[in-house]
Design an enzyme around this catalytic site. Structure first.
Site, PDB file in Angstrom:
ATOM      1  N   ASN A   8       1.017  -0.760   0.290  1.00  0.00           N
ATOM      2  CA  ASN A   8      -0.657  -0.258  -0.346  1.00  0.00           C
ATOM      3  C   ASN A   8       0.879   1.063   0.212  1.00  0.00           C
ATOM      4  O   ASN A   8       1.359   1.368   1.069  1.00  0.00           O
ATOM      5  CB  ASN A   8      -0.361   0.135   1.462  1.00  0.00           C
ATOM      6  CG  ASN A   8      -1.942   0.602   1.560  1.00  0.00           C
ATOM      7  OD1 ASN A   8      -2.084   2.023   0.677  1.00  0.00           O
ATOM      8  ND2 ASN A   8      -3.167   1.075   1.942  1.00  0.00           N
ATOM      9  N   ARG A  89      -2.073  -1.997  -3.537  1.00  0.00           N
ATOM     10  CA  ARG A  89      -3.470  -1.134  -3.498  1.00  0.00           C
ATOM     11  C   ARG A  89      -3.540  -0.210  -4.524  1.00  0.00           C
ATOM     12  O   ARG A  89      -1.975   0.727  -4.322  1.00  0.00           O
ATOM     13  CB  ARG A  89      -3.961  -0.374  -1.649  1.00  0.00           C
ATOM     14  CG  ARG A  89      -4.925   0.196  -2.196  1.00  0.00           C
ATOM     15  CD  ARG A  89      -5.436   0.929  -0.715  1.00  0.00           C
ATOM     16  NE  ARG A  89      -6.493   1.301  -0.397  1.00  0.00           N
ATOM     17  CZ  ARG A  89      -6.227   2.273   0.425  1.00  0.00           C
ATOM     18  NH1 ARG A  89      -4.671   3.620   0.500  1.00  0.00           N
ATOM     19  NH2 ARG A  89      -8.151   3.383   0.110  1.00  0.00           N
ATOM     20  N   HIS A 178     -13.246   2.259  -0.664  1.00  0.00           N
ATOM     21  CA  HIS A 178     -12.987   1.297   0.619  1.00  0.00           C
ATOM     22  C   HIS A 178     -14.337   0.818   0.207  1.00  0.00           C
ATOM     23  O   HIS A 178     -14.268  -0.496   0.340  1.00  0.00           O
ATOM     24  CB  HIS A 178     -14.196   2.034   1.361  1.00  0.00           C
ATOM     25  CG  HIS A 178     -13.921   2.933   2.546  1.00  0.00           C
ATOM     26  ND1 HIS A 178     -14.386   3.681   2.917  1.00  0.00           N
ATOM     27  CD2 HIS A 178     -12.275   2.966   2.594  1.00  0.00           C
ATOM     28  CE1 HIS A 178     -13.708   4.880   3.307  1.00  0.00           C
ATOM     29  NE2 HIS A 178     -12.369   4.598   3.400  1.00  0.00           N
ATOM     30  N   GLY A 210     -10.993   7.931   7.427  1.00  0.00           N
ATOM     31  CA  GLY A 210     -12.059   8.248   6.506  1.00  0.00           C
ATOM     32  C   GLY A 210     -13.415   7.014   6.300  1.00  0.00           C
ATOM     33  O   GLY A 210     -12.960   6.180   7.002  1.00  0.00           O
ATOM     34  N   ARG A 239     -12.665  15.965   6.879  1.00  0.00           N
ATOM     35  CA  ARG A 239     -13.400  15.504   5.977  1.00  0.00           C
ATOM     36  C   ARG A 239     -15.048  16.070   6.216  1.00  0.00           C
ATOM     37  O   ARG A 239     -15.397  15.159   6.666  1.00  0.00           O
ATOM     38  CB  ARG A 239     -13.603  14.548   4.462  1.00  0.00           C
ATOM     39  CG  ARG A 239     -12.246  14.455   4.495  1.00  0.00           C
ATOM     40  CD  ARG A 239     -12.105  13.389   3.362  1.00  0.00           C
ATOM     41  NE  ARG A 239     -11.258  12.245   3.945  1.00  0.00           N
ATOM     42  CZ  ARG A 239     -11.068  11.274   3.476  1.00  0.00           C
ATOM     43  NH1 ARG A 239     -11.352  10.629   2.795  1.00  0.00           N
ATOM     44  NH2 ARG A 239     -10.444  10.200   3.605  1.00  0.00           N
ATOM     45  N   ARG A 282     -12.209   9.041  19.336  1.00  0.00           N
ATOM     46  CA  ARG A 282     -12.111   8.531  20.748  1.00  0.00           C
ATOM     47  C   ARG A 282     -12.585  10.195  21.418  1.00  0.00           C
ATOM     48  O   ARG A 282     -13.107   9.786  22.925  1.00  0.00           O
ATOM     49  CB  ARG A 282     -10.577   7.999  21.018  1.00  0.00           C
ATOM     50  CG  ARG A 282     -10.419   6.544  21.402  1.00  0.00           C
ATOM     51  CD  ARG A 282      -9.772   5.777  20.645  1.00  0.00           C
ATOM     52  NE  ARG A 282      -8.925   6.719  20.094  1.00  0.00           N
ATOM     53  CZ  ARG A 282      -7.534   5.702  18.813  1.00  0.00           C
ATOM     54  NH1 ARG A 282      -7.599   5.053  19.831  1.00  0.00           N
ATOM     55  NH2 ARG A 282      -7.083   6.501  17.883  1.00  0.00           N
ATOM     56  N   GLY A 328     -11.479   1.116  12.195  1.00  0.00           N
ATOM     57  CA  GLY A 328     -11.593   1.972  13.655  1.00  0.00           C
ATOM     58  C   GLY A 328     -12.655   2.261  14.176  1.00  0.00           C
ATOM     59  O   GLY A 328     -13.040   2.223  15.590  1.00  0.00           O
ATOM     60  N   GLY A 330     -16.006   2.190  13.591  1.00  0.00           N
ATOM     61  CA  GLY A 330     -17.275   0.815  13.847  1.00  0.00           C
ATOM     62  C   GLY A 330     -16.941   0.292  14.339  1.00  0.00           C
ATOM     63  O   GLY A 330     -17.618  -0.557  15.268  1.00  0.00           O
ATOM     64  N   ASN A 332     -14.803  -0.174  17.784  1.00  0.00           N
ATOM     65  CA  ASN A 332     -14.148  -0.016  18.761  1.00  0.00           C
ATOM     66  C   ASN A 332     -15.865   0.856  19.086  1.00  0.00           C
ATOM     67  O   ASN A 332     -15.139   1.054  20.160  1.00  0.00           O
ATOM     68  CB  ASN A 332     -12.806   0.712  18.184  1.00  0.00           C
ATOM     69  CG  ASN A 332     -11.516   0.080  18.603  1.00  0.00           C
ATOM     70  OD1 ASN A 332     -11.450  -1.222  18.615  1.00  0.00           O
ATOM     71  ND2 ASN A 332     -10.836   0.302  16.759  1.00  0.00           N
ATOM     72  N   GLU A 382      -8.006  -4.965   4.868  1.00  0.00           N
ATOM     73  CA  GLU A 382      -7.797  -4.651   3.155  1.00  0.00           C
ATOM     74  C   GLU A 382      -6.972  -5.441   2.594  1.00  0.00           C
ATOM     75  O   GLU A 382      -6.667  -6.024   1.829  1.00  0.00           O
ATOM     76  CB  GLU A 382      -7.910  -3.334   3.434  1.00  0.00           C
ATOM     77  CG  GLU A 382      -9.272  -2.915   2.834  1.00  0.00           C
ATOM     78  CD  GLU A 382      -9.190  -0.986   3.778  1.00  0.00           C
ATOM     79  OE1 GLU A 382      -8.771  -0.422   4.786  1.00  0.00           O
ATOM     80  OE2 GLU A 382      -9.602  -0.053   3.219  1.00  0.00           O
TER      81      GLU A 382
END
Ligand code: AMP
Length: 395
Positions: A8, A89, A178, A210, A239, A282, A328, A330, A332, A382
């Site tokens: 990547n 990727r 994604h 993202g 964003r 967080r 991340g 979703g 946690n 991924e």
């Protein structure tokens, strides 16, 4: 052993992972960073632990030499057991690339040609490919595109309602991103439930730095929230996601923002950063719980937008079997999962608070037994998905 090396590549760094395709386990991974700066850095995790080096890495080719040195020193040996293929990727595949593709000079030209749609990503991805080809000249290289999974969108789902001829000339349409994650997670969800993928209507919520939502019918992407670029849709770390396009016209006329200023505003100074001054969920949830008004507003806006897409995709799919949270945030944040689904009982969506509070790295169900829609948390992977698609492409 059959292994695949997944790359990547960004403009000043690249990540890699060596995956054993028999067990699907990562047997080594690492990061080569600060390429082109006065002192570069490598971190390599192999069977005998982690090794780090600081050295000058003028370009990606030198970066791959540094990676090969790390493999030679800390294992596993790529000389004794070379990878069967390298999976890369690539962020933007435009409408040309709808499946993993073996890299040829023509494919490289096409990736280059798509750089005006993804100026930050495609050139960097291509630099990684060209450097990797020098490091591994005898191994097939496969490009796996973030956009490919969404090439099944129908014209009405990918069309922006602007001058059609202008849009066609400048390749303006929804592509979605994604895709590697949405594909992997929706397939894992079917496997976890023991149901055929073809029978399931799914929404996958990839909520990381993202973020994007995807509506998947029988394993095919039918709608997704990111658009021509990864800026549209959900509220993200920095964003904006969806915005009235006239806001840009207004700000350029009234606040003197030029195109670079607008780009900076929407990509780097918006989302959670713009609303709450911090982009990490967080920090935002902690501050909101402590009564910080701007963090409360940021979280509420984030959740409102998510709910908006869940309702929209329920309608687009004409029903729903599964919602899956990943990435991340979703994976946690129980606060975000609970907030996004609160009040959706009328759609047959009911969380079980105790299941939602469980912290784990494993796939799990978090809906109540009487929920018509099953709600899951499935960690995304991924790199593994790129390796699987690379293996399929060379088969
Ligand atoms: P990703 O892009 O998938 O690596 O996700 C990174 C993001 O996940 C970070 O910016 C954090 O906002 C978020 N994250 C990680 N752990 C947690 C957590 N325990 N609660 C909320 N958000 C988290």
């Amino acid at each position: 052993m059959s292994t695949i090396l997944v790359i990547n590549s960004g403009s000043s760094s690249f990540k890699y992972q060596l995956i054993d395709m028999d067990t699907e386990n990562a047997i080594a991974s690492g990061l080569v960073e600060r390429i082109g700066e006065s002192s570069g850095h490598t971190t390599h995790r192999g069977p005998s632990g982690t090794s780090e080096r600081t050295l000058e890495i003028p370009d990606h080719t030198a970066g791959f030499r540094a990676m090969l040195d790390a493999f030679a020193q800390s294992g596993p040996s790529l000389d004794d057991d070379p990878p069967i293929a390298i999976g890369h990727r690539v962020v933007h595949g435009g409408k040309r690339f709808f499946e993993p593709t073996i890299v040829t000079p023509l494919v490289e030209l096409n990736i280059e040609d798509l750089s005006d749609l993804a100026p930050l990503h495609n050139p960097a991805n291509l630099e990684g490919i060209r450097a990797a080809e020098k490091a591994f000249p005898d191994v097939p290289h496969v490009a796996v595109f973030d956009t490919a999974f969404h090439q099944t969108l129908a014209p009405e789902a990918y069309t922006y309602a602007i001058d059609a001829e202008l849009a066609e000339r400048h390749r303006v349409r929804r592509y979605g991103f994604h895709g590697t994650s949405h594909k992997y997670v929706s397939e894992e969800a079917a496997r976890y439930l023991g149901k055929p993928l073809a029978d399931l209507k799914q929404i996958v919520l990839h909520l990381g730095n993202g973020a994007s939502a995807c509506a998947i019918d029988g394993g095919r992407s039918v709608d997704t929230s990111m658009g021509m670029t990864p800026l549209e849709g959900l509220v993200m770390g920095s964003r904006s996601g969806d915005i009235d396009p006239a806001v840009l016209i207004h700000l350029s006329r009234r606040a003197g923002l030029d195109t670079d200023g607008l780009d900076e505003l929407l990509n780097r100074r918006s989302g959670l950063v713009g609303l709450a001054g911090r982009g990490d969920m967080r920090d935002v949830t902690r501050a909101a719980a402590g009564g910080d008004a701007s963090a409360e507003r940021a979280l509420a806006t984030y959740l409102h937008r998510l709910k908006h897409y869940i309702g929209a995709y329920f309608a687009v799919l004409g029903g729903l079997d599964v919602i899956t949270f990943t990435a991340g945030v979703g994976e946690n944040s129980e606060v975000v999962r609970a907030g996004a689904l609160e009040g959706l009982g009328a759609l047959g969506i009911r969380l079980d608070p105790e299941r939602n509070a469980v912290r784990s790295r494993d796939p799990r169900t978090i809906s109540a037994d009487d929920s018509a829609v099953t709600v899951l948390v499935i960690p995304t992977d991924e790199e593994l998905e790129i390796a699987r698609q690379t293996q399929a492409a060379i088969a």
